[in-house]
Design a protein around this motif. Structure first.
Motif, mmCIF file in Angstrom:
data_model
loop_
_atom_site.group_PDB
_atom_site.id
_atom_site.type_symbol
_atom_site.label_atom_id
_atom_site.label_comp_id
_atom_site.label_asym_id
_atom_site.label_seq_id
_atom_site.Cartn_x
_atom_site.Cartn_y
_atom_site.Cartn_z
ATOM 1 N N UNK A 112 0.838 -1.193 0.000
ATOM 2 C CA UNK A 112 0.000 0.000 0.000
ATOM 3 C C UNK A 112 0.876 1.246 0.000
ATOM 4 N N UNK A 113 0.655 2.144 -0.969
ATOM 5 C CA UNK A 113 1.434 3.381 -1.070
ATOM 6 C C UNK A 113 0.697 4.576 -0.460
ATOM 7 N N UNK A 114 -0.596 4.459 -0.309
ATOM 8 C CA UNK A 114 -1.399 5.508 0.306
ATOM 9 C C UNK A 114 -2.717 4.906 0.746
ATOM 10 N N UNK A 115 -3.297 5.470 1.811
ATOM 11 C CA UNK A 115 -4.511 4.907 2.407
ATOM 12 C C UNK A 115 -5.569 6.005 2.500
ATOM 13 N N UNK A 116 -6.751 5.729 1.949
ATOM 14 C CA UNK A 116 -7.864 6.670 1.997
ATOM 15 C C UNK A 116 -8.990 6.045 2.803
ATOM 16 N N UNK A 117 -9.355 6.691 3.896
ATOM 17 C CA UNK A 117 -10.400 6.194 4.789
ATOM 18 C C UNK A 117 -11.551 7.194 4.795
ATOM 19 N N UNK A 118 -12.664 6.820 4.203
ATOM 20 C CA UNK A 118 -13.802 7.721 4.053
ATOM 21 C C UNK A 118 -14.989 7.216 4.870
ATOM 22 N N UNK A 119 -15.524 8.092 5.715
ATOM 23 C CA UNK A 119 -16.756 7.802 6.440
ATOM 24 C C UNK A 119 -16.723 6.413 7.069
ATOM 25 N N UNK A 208 -11.530 11.319 4.978
ATOM 26 C CA UNK A 208 -12.618 12.139 4.439
ATOM 27 C C UNK A 208 -13.909 11.754 5.150
ATOM 28 N N UNK A 209 -14.769 12.752 5.410
ATOM 29 C CA UNK A 209 -16.059 12.471 6.044
ATOM 30 C C UNK A 209 -17.065 13.536 5.630
ATOM 31 N N UNK A 210 -18.312 13.116 5.462
ATOM 32 C CA UNK A 210 -19.383 14.065 5.227
ATOM 33 C C UNK A 210 -19.732 14.793 6.518
ATOM 34 N N UNK A 217 -19.610 10.016 12.488
ATOM 35 C CA UNK A 217 -19.552 11.474 12.621
ATOM 36 C C UNK A 217 -18.144 12.029 12.434
ATOM 37 N N UNK A 218 -18.089 13.343 12.285
ATOM 38 C CA UNK A 218 -16.815 14.034 12.093
ATOM 39 C C UNK A 218 -15.840 13.705 13.219
ATOM 40 N N UNK A 219 -16.353 13.539 14.438
ATOM 41 C CA UNK A 219 -15.468 13.216 15.573
ATOM 42 C C UNK A 219 -14.703 11.921 15.341
ATOM 43 N N UNK A 220 -15.324 10.934 14.692
ATOM 44 C CA UNK A 220 -14.622 9.685 14.375
ATOM 45 C C UNK A 220 -13.472 9.943 13.405
ATOM 46 N N UNK A 221 -13.737 10.780 12.403
ATOM 47 C CA UNK A 221 -12.692 11.099 11.426
ATOM 48 C C UNK A 221 -11.556 11.868 12.089
ATOM 49 N N UNK A 232 -4.084 13.678 6.256
ATOM 50 C CA UNK A 232 -4.825 14.903 5.968
ATOM 51 C C UNK A 232 -6.292 14.605 6.225
ATOM 52 N N UNK A 233 -6.992 15.527 6.860
ATOM 53 C CA UNK A 233 -8.423 15.383 7.130
ATOM 54 C C UNK A 233 -9.191 16.381 6.277
ATOM 55 N N UNK A 234 -10.251 15.898 5.622
ATOM 56 C CA UNK A 234 -11.122 16.794 4.862
ATOM 57 C C UNK A 234 -12.575 16.488 5.193
ATOM 58 N N UNK A 235 -13.296 17.505 5.634
ATOM 59 C CA UNK A 235 -14.720 17.395 5.937
ATOM 60 C C UNK A 235 -15.500 17.991 4.769
ATOM 61 N N UNK A 236 -16.397 17.189 4.201
ATOM 62 C CA UNK A 236 -17.167 17.612 3.031
ATOM 63 C C UNK A 236 -18.497 18.187 3.504
ATOM 64 N N UNK A 237 -18.651 19.485 3.355
ATOM 65 C CA UNK A 237 -19.915 20.123 3.712
ATOM 66 C C UNK A 237 -21.010 19.700 2.733
ATOM 67 N N UNK A 238 -22.231 19.624 3.249
ATOM 68 C CA UNK A 238 -23.343 19.285 2.368
ATOM 69 C C UNK A 238 -23.370 17.832 1.951
ATOM 70 N N UNK A 239 -22.880 16.950 2.823
ATOM 71 C CA UNK A 239 -22.875 15.519 2.516
ATOM 72 C C UNK A 239 -23.075 14.731 3.799
#
Length: 266
Positions: A112-119, A208-210, A217-221, A232-239
């Motif tokens: 694995x060269x990079x890991x993306x964990x969404x929601x 990433x999290x909506x 929830x965002x707190x988990x992210x 890096x953390x990114x919160x997606x508004x409107x999702x």
């Protein structure tokens, strides 16, 4: 020998630009299928190889009744990537797919060269949660998927989401075989604690999290972001729970920047 899982494998491997970039592997959540990643398959396969399997029990992949643990899903993905000759890659998962991605990192993280964990979230199941997942598995076997899909639709995709996105999410849920969904629910009820694993991740990570996700929830992210050494953390508004569909353009922009960073390191 043919692979066990159905899958999409996009991006012209003969193209020099494609072959020079790290492949992207996309792991869908429950109870969905690989079409969940349609915006990402379209956006990123123009300049890199993108692979999106249907997990065991979902989409066009075979159903295994009983219990399918996260480790079995991870083994299936490993075997598929071996079959496709993909030695290293960026691994992205959403919700249950994120937990499978963590299991994959534990099993074959050297690839694995990079890991993306969404929601998603790394915690083990609680006793109450185990009872709830087993009860839901029984319910899906008894009643089918439609009642459940109707109930959770506006938690998966926010009530204000685009009607076409909501229709797509609902179609995926109702098309899932109850036996496959139930088997994964039982397996997920027994998942391990991935929190220690996160502290040992040696590759860059994107969380990433909506903003309106009530399942994770965002707190988990934020907790995952804090645990990961390089993230890096990114919160997606409107999702809500599916920002890759609900706000595909923003999700793709953030993911694209992350992939460029991984390419530069590789």
């Amino acid at each position: 020998m043919s692979p066990f899982l159905a899958y999409e494998d996009k991006g012209d491997k003969r193209d020099t630009d494609v072959s020079s970039r790290v492949p992207l592997v996309l792991v869908h959540g429950h109870p969905f299928d690989r079409t969940m990643w349609a915006p990402q398959l379209t956006a990123f396969s123009t300049d890199r190889r993108v692979i999106a399997p249907d997990l065991r029990g979902y989409g066009s992949s075979p159903v295994t009744p009983g219990t399918v643990p996260l480790a079995r899903h991870a083994q299936d993905i490993e075997e598929l990537l071996d079959f496709l000759g993909v030695d290293s890659f960026v691994l992205a998962g959403l919700s249950m797919g994120g937990q499978i991605a963590m299991e994959c990192y534990d099993r074959f993280g050297d690839r694995v060269r990079g890991l993306v964990l969404a929601d998603t979230f790394p915690d083990p199941e609680t006793p109450e949660g185990r009872r709830g997942r087993r009860a839901m598995a029984d319910r899906l076997l008894a009643e089918g998927m439609r009642g459940y899909a109707d109930e959770v639709l506006e938690k998966m995709a926010a009530p204000y989401a685009d009607p076409e996105v909501k229709a797509h999410v609902h179609r995926m849920m109702t098309a899932t075989a109850p036996e496959g969904a139930a088997a994964s629910l039982r397996g997920r009820a027994e998942r391990p604690d991935y929190r220690p694993l996160l502290t040992r991740v040696t590759v860059p990570a994107l969380v990433v999290v909506g903003a309106d996700d009530t399942y994770t929830p965002v707190a988990d992210a934020e907790a995952m972001h804090a645990a990961l050494p390089d993230s890096v953390l990114h919160v997606v508004a409107g999702a809500a729970h599916m920002p890759n569909l609900e706000r595909a353009e923003e999700f793709n922009e953030v993911l694209g920047k992350f992939l460029t960073e991984v390419d530069s390191r590789s």
